[in-house]
Scaffold this active site. Sequence first.
Site, PDB file in Angstrom:
ATOM      1  N   THR A  57       0.838  -1.199   0.000  1.00  0.00           N
ATOM      2  CA  THR A  57       0.000   0.000   0.000  1.00  0.00           C
ATOM      3  C   THR A  57       0.878   1.256   0.000  1.00  0.00           C
ATOM      4  O   THR A  57       0.409   2.340   0.335  1.00  0.00           O
ATOM      5  CB  THR A  57      -0.933   0.025   1.229  1.00  0.00           C
ATOM      6  OG1 THR A  57      -0.147  -0.125   2.415  1.00  0.00           O
ATOM      7  CG2 THR A  57      -1.959  -1.093   1.163  1.00  0.00           C
ATOM      8  N   ARG A  66       4.199   2.226  -2.512  1.00  0.00           N
ATOM      9  CA  ARG A  66       4.495   2.731  -3.843  1.00  0.00           C
ATOM     10  C   ARG A  66       4.656   1.553  -4.802  1.00  0.00           C
ATOM     11  O   ARG A  66       5.301   0.550  -4.480  1.00  0.00           O
ATOM     12  CB  ARG A  66       5.790   3.567  -3.846  1.00  0.00           C
ATOM     13  CG  ARG A  66       5.661   4.909  -3.139  1.00  0.00           C
ATOM     14  CD  ARG A  66       4.800   5.873  -3.920  1.00  0.00           C
ATOM     15  NE  ARG A  66       4.670   7.183  -3.274  1.00  0.00           N
ATOM     16  CZ  ARG A  66       3.696   7.517  -2.455  1.00  0.00           C
ATOM     17  NH1 ARG A  66       2.753   6.640  -2.152  1.00  0.00           N
ATOM     18  NH2 ARG A  66       3.640   8.721  -1.924  1.00  0.00           N
ATOM     19  N   GLU A 104       0.524   5.347 -12.692  1.00  0.00           N
ATOM     20  CA  GLU A 104      -0.860   5.598 -12.289  1.00  0.00           C
ATOM     21  C   GLU A 104      -1.366   6.887 -12.935  1.00  0.00           C
ATOM     22  O   GLU A 104      -0.680   7.918 -12.804  1.00  0.00           O
ATOM     23  CB  GLU A 104      -0.957   5.687 -10.764  1.00  0.00           C
ATOM     24  CG  GLU A 104      -0.630   4.376 -10.071  1.00  0.00           C
ATOM     25  CD  GLU A 104      -0.530   4.511  -8.561  1.00  0.00           C
ATOM     26  OE1 GLU A 104      -0.495   3.477  -7.883  1.00  0.00           O
ATOM     27  OE2 GLU A 104      -0.472   5.659  -8.065  1.00  0.00           O
ATOM     28  N   HIS A 126      -5.373   2.653  -5.774  1.00  0.00           N
ATOM     29  CA  HIS A 126      -4.683   3.667  -4.973  1.00  0.00           C
ATOM     30  C   HIS A 126      -5.692   4.422  -4.097  1.00  0.00           C
ATOM     31  O   HIS A 126      -5.724   5.667  -4.063  1.00  0.00           O
ATOM     32  CB  HIS A 126      -3.916   4.649  -5.851  1.00  0.00           C
ATOM     33  CG  HIS A 126      -2.771   5.300  -5.125  1.00  0.00           C
ATOM     34  ND1 HIS A 126      -1.558   5.557  -5.712  1.00  0.00           N
ATOM     35  CD2 HIS A 126      -2.656   5.738  -3.844  1.00  0.00           C
ATOM     36  CE1 HIS A 126      -0.749   6.141  -4.834  1.00  0.00           C
ATOM     37  NE2 HIS A 126      -1.402   6.254  -3.681  1.00  0.00           N
TER      38      HIS A 126
END
Length: 323
Positions: free
Chosen positions: A238, A240, A269, A290
Amino acid sequence: MTEAHRIVFLDRDSLIANVRKPSFAHEWTDYPATRAADTVQRLRDARATIAISNKVALSADHMAQLPDLKMIAMAATGTNMIDVAAAVQRGIVVSNIRNYAVHTLPEHTFALILALRRQLVAYRADIEAGLWEKSQNFCLFGHPVTDLAGSRLGLYGYGALGQATARIARAFGMEVIVHTRSPLPDAAADGVREASFDEVLETSDVISLHLPLNDKTRNMISAKELIRMKRTALLINTARGGLVDETALADALRAGVIGGAGFDVLTREPPPEDNVLLKLRLPNFLLTPHSAWASTQAMQTLADQLIDNIEAWAAGTPRNVVS
C-alpha cells in the site's frame, strides 16, 4: 504593502475535501487536473509564487522557467514527482503532508490481508457459480482459511504507517518483526522485534511494505526475492508501486511461488491498459485503485494540513520541509 501571493492548485480533483483558503492575501487558481505539457504554462500565466501538486511532476527544467515560484506545497506525502534537489538549489521550499493516513492506510492494509487469508474472493466466486447450493454439507470447503493469530507479520519500514499497522497486527495476535534503516530503541515496548532484511523476507507469513520510493528501494522485491519467500506468504503493498517488480510478481503468482498478494499501487498511475497486474485474474490477488489513503477523514486531514503548511511558510516558519 506586501504583494499578494499567487497560488495555483494543479490537480484539485485529486482531493475530495473542503480546502479552506489561506488566511493571508492571495490570488487562487485551481485546475481539476493538469497534463504534463500544460504545467509550466499554467504556473507561468498566473505568475504563481505557490504551486500545489498532488501528482503533477515539477522538474528542474520546469522550475528554470518559473522565476516567480517560491514554494511547492505537496498535497501528498510522496515527493518523487518533484526534483527536490533542483528546488533547494533555487531556494524553492517544498513541503509535504505527514501522518495524515495513520488510520485509513493500515485499515486498508488489513482489509487486503483478511480478504486473502479468509479466501473471500475465491469463496465469492464459488457462490456465484452455484456451488454452495450443490454442496453435500452445510458449508463449502475447497480453499484453505488461515487465522492471523499466531502468524508472523514482517514489515519493511517503521514510520507512522508501519507502526500503526503493527498495532493492528498485535491486536490480531500476530508476531511482528521489522526491518528498517532507523534504530528502534522502543521496539520491545511496542511488542515488535527488529530483524534483518533476509529474516523478514524468508520467515514472514505476511510481508507489508511501508517505504518511500527512491533509487535504493525501487524493485526491492523482484524475482530473486519472491522465490525466497514462504510459498504460503502474502505480499502487501500500500506504499508505492515501484517497490515491486510487477512482471516478476505476476509470474510468481501464476506459478504458485507465493501464497498471494494485495496491492493498492502500481508503477504507473493511472495504469496503461497493458499493465500486467491490471490484467491478472486470480483469486489470490487483490488490486485496489490507490484508494488506501482516501478515507473521508484522511482527505480532510490532508487538506487542512496542506493549508497549514502554506500559511506557516508565508509566516516565515515553514514546516514539513523536504530537503
